[in-house]
Design a protein around this motif. Structure first.
Motif, PDB file in Angstrom:
ATOM      1  N   PHE A  49      78.479  37.661  35.985  1.00  0.00           N
ATOM      2  CA  PHE A  49      78.392  36.521  35.056  1.00  0.00           C
ATOM      3  C   PHE A  49      79.414  35.432  35.358  1.00  0.00           C
ATOM      4  O   PHE A  49      79.248  34.303  34.940  1.00  0.00           O
ATOM      5  N   GLY A  50      80.477  35.762  36.065  1.00  0.00           N
ATOM      6  CA  GLY A  50      81.462  34.755  36.429  1.00  0.00           C
ATOM      7  C   GLY A  50      81.068  34.068  37.722  1.00  0.00           C
ATOM      8  O   GLY A  50      79.893  33.980  38.070  1.00  0.00           O
ATOM      9  N   THR A  61      76.402  32.179  33.852  1.00  0.00           N
ATOM     10  CA  THR A  61      76.399  31.805  32.429  1.00  0.00           C
ATOM     11  C   THR A  61      76.163  30.312  32.277  1.00  0.00           C
ATOM     12  O   THR A  61      76.869  29.630  31.543  1.00  0.00           O
ATOM     13  N   SER A  62      75.195  29.785  32.993  1.00  0.00           N
ATOM     14  CA  SER A  62      74.801  28.369  32.931  1.00  0.00           C
ATOM     15  C   SER A  62      75.887  27.413  33.400  1.00  0.00           C
ATOM     16  O   SER A  62      75.890  26.246  33.030  1.00  0.00           O
ATOM     17  N   TYR A 101      86.455  29.050  38.181  1.00  0.00           N
ATOM     18  CA  TYR A 101      85.708  28.998  36.926  1.00  0.00           C
ATOM     19  C   TYR A 101      84.692  27.877  37.063  1.00  0.00           C
ATOM     20  O   TYR A 101      85.036  26.746  37.423  1.00  0.00           O
ATOM     21  N   ASP A 102      83.416  28.183  36.781  1.00  0.00           N
ATOM     22  CA  ASP A 102      82.328  27.253  37.089  1.00  0.00           C
ATOM     23  C   ASP A 102      81.972  26.318  35.931  1.00  0.00           C
ATOM     24  O   ASP A 102      80.849  25.808  35.861  1.00  0.00           O
ATOM     25  N   ASN A 103      82.939  26.098  35.037  1.00  0.00           N
ATOM     26  CA  ASN A 103      82.778  25.132  33.928  1.00  0.00           C
ATOM     27  C   ASN A 103      81.528  25.408  33.097  1.00  0.00           C
ATOM     28  O   ASN A 103      80.719  24.512  32.827  1.00  0.00           O
ATOM     29  N   ARG A 266      87.521  33.931  32.958  1.00  0.00           N
ATOM     30  CA  ARG A 266      87.326  34.378  34.352  1.00  0.00           C
ATOM     31  C   ARG A 266      88.361  35.423  34.756  1.00  0.00           C
ATOM     32  O   ARG A 266      88.036  36.374  35.475  1.00  0.00           O
ATOM     33  N   VAL A 267      89.597  35.286  34.288  1.00  0.00           N
ATOM     34  CA  VAL A 267      90.633  36.265  34.608  1.00  0.00           C
ATOM     35  C   VAL A 267      90.270  37.627  34.015  1.00  0.00           C
ATOM     36  O   VAL A 267      90.410  38.664  34.681  1.00  0.00           O
TER      37      VAL A 267
END
Length: 284
Positions: A49-50, A61-62, A101-103, A266-267
């Protein structure tokens, strides 16, 4: 005079017996009397999911990460282990990883300054991603089963973790342009997400299981799995509280605290559960 001589002989005998007992204990502690192990370890789990360091994900997660790509969390570890007895080992490790982290979190912010009359409002999802570099320090203990002698055999391990994180972003990659309004002037692009580099610390508790084998009385092969308990708890809470207001347990997310509010997700994801393989050297 004779009493003094007898006392001196007595203390000499006690001292010799103490040295014998100490030496005997040292020989029984550790594998063949060897107590110290130097390890390199690799920890991994699927990026479900990350986002990976290449901004890819299996499900996602979009966020901006490319989905449908099999990727792995990758954590490198160096550790030093010391057998305190035949059943207990004390260990210190440092783990290093890189990810992004993909914002995936949205912004929906409105504010009004009554002194200047300025009104700000913006909503949407920032484009791009930001980088995360992590260093985790763990002081943990291993307890070996009744049939084994540390550092050989099956064990459980536990201990406190200090997670340190450095984030960085590129304003040409990460920006917000959707539905932004400043004093009724729309479509102004936001590129300010605080300092380009930011640092954070967090505490957790590690729990794990494993088994180690010794080859040629020198090489230690260690494998198993571990988790960080608070990451599991927070992940479960996020599922239970899905749909709750973003500011229920924290300050409302703005562009200036976006990284502070989102990096923890994310961590926690990269540390939630991993399998590992370690190769070590039994020193002495």
């Amino acid at each position: 005079m004779q009493n003094k001589k007898m006392k001196s002989n007595y203390f000499n005998i006690v001292f010799v017996l103490f040295l014998i007992a100490l030496n005997s204990n040292a020989q029984s502690t550790g594998y063949m009397g060897k107590r110290l192990v130097l390890n390199y370890g690799f920890h991994t789990s699927p990026v479900s999911f990350g986002a990976s360091a290449n901004n890819t994900t299996l499900i996602g997660t979009s966020g901006s990460a490319e989905s449908g790509v099999f990727a792995l969390n990758m954590i490198h570890e160096g550790s030093l282990e010391f057998a305190m007895s035949s059943k207990w080992m004390m260990n210190f490790s440092a783990r290093y990883y890189k990810t992004v982290y993909d914002n995936a979190e949205y912004l929906d912010y409105n504010t009004y300054d009554p002194l200047s009359g300025d009104r700000y409002s913006y909503s949407g999802q920032p484009a791009g991603y930001y980088d995360i570099t992590g260093l985790s320090y763990t002081l943990y203990f291993k307890y070996f089963g009744s049939r084994y002698v540390a550092p050989w055999g099956r064990y459980v391990m536990f201990g406190p973790v200090l997670n340190t994180v450095k984030t960085s972003y590129n304003p040409t990659v990460m920006y917000l342009k959707d539905d932004y309004n400043y004093n009724n002037v729309s479509n102004t692009i936001i590129k300010d997400f605080g300092d380009f580099e930011q640092k954070y610390n967090g505490f957790n508790i590690m729990l794990g299981w494993g088994r180690s084998r010794i080859i040629g009385n020198r090489i230690v092969i260690d494998y198993g799995c571990n988790t960080q308990i608070l990451s599991v708890i927070m992940g479960a809470l996020n599922v239970v509280l899905d749909g709750a207001p973003d500011d229920l347990f924290r300050e409302k997310t703005t562009n200036l605290n976006y990284i502070e509010n989102t990096h923890k997700t994310r961590v926690r994801g990269i540390n939630r559960f991993n399998v590992f393989l370690k190769v070590g050297v039994l020193l002495f």
